[in-house]
Design a protein around this motif. Structure first.
Motif, PDB file in Angstrom:
ATOM      1  N   SER A 129       0.825  -1.215   0.000  1.00 13.25           N
ATOM      2  CA  SER A 129       0.000   0.000   0.000  1.00 13.25           C
ATOM      3  C   SER A 129       0.855   1.259   0.000  1.00 13.25           C
ATOM      4  O   SER A 129       0.369   2.337  -0.353  1.00 13.25           O
ATOM      5  CB  SER A 129      -0.927   0.008   1.218  1.00 13.25           C
ATOM      6  OG  SER A 129      -0.200   0.188   2.425  1.00 13.25           O
ATOM      7  N   ARG A 130       2.131   1.123   0.362  1.00 17.25           N
ATOM      8  CA  ARG A 130       3.043   2.264   0.402  1.00 17.25           C
ATOM      9  C   ARG A 130       4.049   2.261  -0.743  1.00 17.25           C
ATOM     10  O   ARG A 130       4.860   3.185  -0.857  1.00 17.25           O
ATOM     11  CB  ARG A 130       3.776   2.290   1.741  1.00 17.25           C
ATOM     12  CG  ARG A 130       2.866   2.602   2.931  1.00 17.25           C
ATOM     13  CD  ARG A 130       3.526   2.247   4.262  1.00 17.25           C
ATOM     14  NE  ARG A 130       2.760   2.723   5.404  1.00 17.25           N
ATOM     15  CZ  ARG A 130       1.710   2.105   5.926  1.00 17.25           C
ATOM     16  NH1 ARG A 130       1.290   0.957   5.397  1.00 17.25           N
ATOM     17  NH2 ARG A 130       1.080   2.616   6.977  1.00 17.25           N
ATOM     18  N   ALA A 131       4.028   1.218  -1.566  1.00 20.34           N
ATOM     19  CA  ALA A 131       5.015   1.086  -2.642  1.00 20.34           C
ATOM     20  C   ALA A 131       4.710   2.029  -3.800  1.00 20.34           C
ATOM     21  O   ALA A 131       3.565   2.157  -4.221  1.00 20.34           O
ATOM     22  CB  ALA A 131       5.046  -0.358  -3.140  1.00 20.34           C
ATOM     23  N   CYS A 132       5.745   2.653  -4.317  1.00 19.84           N
ATOM     24  CA  CYS A 132       5.630   3.514  -5.501  1.00 19.84           C
ATOM     25  C   CYS A 132       6.150   2.821  -6.750  1.00 19.84           C
ATOM     26  O   CYS A 132       6.001   3.334  -7.854  1.00 19.84           O
ATOM     27  CB  CYS A 132       6.408   4.814  -5.281  1.00 19.84           C
ATOM     28  SG  CYS A 132       5.755   5.848  -3.956  1.00 19.84           S
ATOM     29  N   GLY A 133       6.767   1.661  -6.597  1.00 18.81           N
ATOM     30  CA  GLY A 133       7.372   0.981  -7.729  1.00 18.81           C
ATOM     31  C   GLY A 133       6.353   0.366  -8.667  1.00 18.81           C
ATOM     32  O   GLY A 133       5.267  -0.036  -8.258  1.00 18.81           O
ATOM     33  N   GLU A 134       6.730   0.314  -9.954  1.00 17.83           N
ATOM     34  CA  GLU A 134       5.885  -0.369 -10.934  1.00 17.83           C
ATOM     35  C   GLU A 134       5.876  -1.872 -10.664  1.00 17.83           C
ATOM     36  O   GLU A 134       4.869  -2.543 -10.880  1.00 17.83           O
ATOM     37  CB  GLU A 134       6.392  -0.087 -12.343  1.00 17.83           C
ATOM     38  CG  GLU A 134       5.529  -0.675 -13.429  1.00 17.83           C
ATOM     39  CD  GLU A 134       5.993  -0.302 -14.837  1.00 17.83           C
ATOM     40  OE1 GLU A 134       5.465  -0.884 -15.797  1.00 17.83           O
ATOM     41  OE2 GLU A 134       6.895   0.555 -14.970  1.00 17.83           O
ATOM     42  N   TYR A 135       7.008  -2.380 -10.185  1.00 19.14           N
ATOM     43  CA  TYR A 135       7.134  -3.781  -9.796  1.00 19.14           C
ATOM     44  C   TYR A 135       7.650  -3.838  -8.362  1.00 19.14           C
ATOM     45  O   TYR A 135       8.276  -2.900  -7.879  1.00 19.14           O
ATOM     46  CB  TYR A 135       8.115  -4.522 -10.710  1.00 19.14           C
ATOM     47  CG  TYR A 135       7.654  -4.646 -12.133  1.00 19.14           C
ATOM     48  CD1 TYR A 135       6.920  -5.750 -12.568  1.00 19.14           C
ATOM     49  CD2 TYR A 135       7.955  -3.652 -13.059  1.00 19.14           C
ATOM     50  CE1 TYR A 135       6.495  -5.856 -13.876  1.00 19.14           C
ATOM     51  CE2 TYR A 135       7.517  -3.750 -14.382  1.00 19.14           C
ATOM     52  CZ  TYR A 135       6.789  -4.856 -14.777  1.00 19.14           C
ATOM     53  OH  TYR A 135       6.360  -4.952 -16.078  1.00 19.14           O
ATOM     54  N   TYR A 136       7.385  -4.974  -7.708  1.00 21.10           N
ATOM     55  CA  TYR A 136       7.971  -5.168  -6.386  1.00 21.10           C
ATOM     56  C   TYR A 136       8.592  -6.556  -6.295  1.00 21.10           C
ATOM     57  O   TYR A 136       8.228  -7.486  -7.018  1.00 21.10           O
ATOM     58  CB  TYR A 136       6.953  -4.941  -5.270  1.00 21.10           C
ATOM     59  CG  TYR A 136       5.925  -6.026  -5.073  1.00 21.10           C
ATOM     60  CD1 TYR A 136       6.147  -7.094  -4.195  1.00 21.10           C
ATOM     61  CD2 TYR A 136       4.702  -5.994  -5.749  1.00 21.10           C
ATOM     62  CE1 TYR A 136       5.205  -8.090  -4.005  1.00 21.10           C
ATOM     63  CE2 TYR A 136       3.753  -6.990  -5.560  1.00 21.10           C
ATOM     64  CZ  TYR A 136       4.014  -8.031  -4.690  1.00 21.10           C
ATOM     65  OH  TYR A 136       3.070  -9.021  -4.508  1.00 21.10           O
ATOM     66  N   LEU A 137       9.523  -6.658  -5.387  1.00 23.91           N
ATOM     67  CA  LEU A 137      10.262  -7.890  -5.128  1.00 23.91           C
ATOM     68  C   LEU A 137      10.354  -8.069  -3.620  1.00 23.91           C
ATOM     69  O   LEU A 137      10.748  -7.145  -2.906  1.00 23.91           O
ATOM     70  CB  LEU A 137      11.668  -7.793  -5.736  1.00 23.91           C
ATOM     71  CG  LEU A 137      12.714  -8.826  -5.301  1.00 23.91           C
ATOM     72  CD1 LEU A 137      12.374 -10.201  -5.860  1.00 23.91           C
ATOM     73  CD2 LEU A 137      14.110  -8.394  -5.775  1.00 23.91           C
TER      74      LEU A 137
END
Length: 266
Positions: free
Chosen positions: A103-111
């Motif tokens: 919910s706090r991620a700004c990335g297009e992808y996450y790992l």
């Protein structure tokens, strides 16, 4: 517990709160790395160094800590200059923490990188260069070391054996487009140890585009929560299989075989 005392248990920090905001650029997607931790003082420092030492130069790092009491927070604060956002507060388990991070991620992808996993320094750059720069991809299943075994490939047809048979690993081994959660929802908190397996099965049956990669991203630690609580992990995996597979009797038989196989470890 009073409202004032519960408020004091929440702490947060990172460069984002100092006005540094990262974003995707043409040909250079922002990748958010997520680490969730509780009392990981022995290993977290090495994980932070693995993430912040990536050769890819558009990485966002988020750490969610479940109110550790062993010095973990001191390590996070010591590396705060290299962490985009961190939060420390009580949570409802691993997947609640994942959901807070997403919910706090700004990335297009996450790992996801566990607090005791190892991420090789060129891992993200190689996957971006070979799989993400030119293609419209929703998730990548990369190669990884699982203990002393090198696991490669993506096996969509093996879902009858569980999510672990379909991918090499959720942590370290998968880059996932953050927006897929708009379609599939966040991680279920009904399963304390294996909700990533339920999400992976939903991901493969969603029609979203996944590709595999031969890039060896790192090493998954085999001493995590699901391994240390084998009985509960087996039971949760069985319930997820009953929830997602058509042939229930087959799943019962597989579960019995697994119980027999692991009898002396339970």
């Amino acid at each position: 517990m009073t409202a004032d005392s519960s408020m004091t248990m929440k702490q947060e920090g990172g460069t984002r709160l100092q006005g540094v905001n990262k974003k995707s650029e043409p040909g250079k997607p922002l990748v958010t790395v997520i680490t969730v931790v509780f009392n990981g003082v022995a290993t977290l420092g090495n994980t932070i160094r693995c993430v912040t030492g990536q050769t890819y130069d558009n990485v966002e790092y988020i750490i969610i800590d479940g109110a550790s009491t062993d010095g973990t927070l001191d390590i996070i604060k010591r590396h705060e200059h290299a962490i985009d956002y961190w939060l420390s507060e009580p949570d409802c388990g691993i997947y609640d923490a994942f959901n807070k991070a997403i919910s706090r991620a700004c990335g297009e992808y996450y790992l996801v990188v566990g607090c005791d996993d190892e991420l090789f320094e060129d891992a993200i750059k190689q996957v971006v260069d070979t799989r993400l720069r030119q293609a419209d991809v929703d998730f990548v299943v990369a190669s990884m070391w699982l203990g002393d075994r090198l696991r490669k490939g993506m096996r969509p047809s093996m879902g009858w054996l569980g999510a672990h048979a379909m991918v090499n690993g959720h942590s370290v081994g998968m880059l996932i487009r953050t927006k897929v959660h708009d379609q599939l929802g966040l991680y279920s908190t009904r399963y304390a140890l294996c909700a990533d397996g339920l999400f992976i099965k939903k991901l493969f049956s969603s029609g979203l585009r996944g590709v595999e990669s031969d890039v060896v991203m790192g090493r998954f630690a085999t001493g995590g929560a699901s391994n240390s609580s084998l009985a509960r992990g087996l039971c949760e995996g069985f319930l997820i299989q009953l929830e997602t597979e058509k042939h229930k009797l087959l799943q019962v038989l597989i579960f019995i075989v697994r119980l027999i196989k692991n009898f002396f470890r339970l």
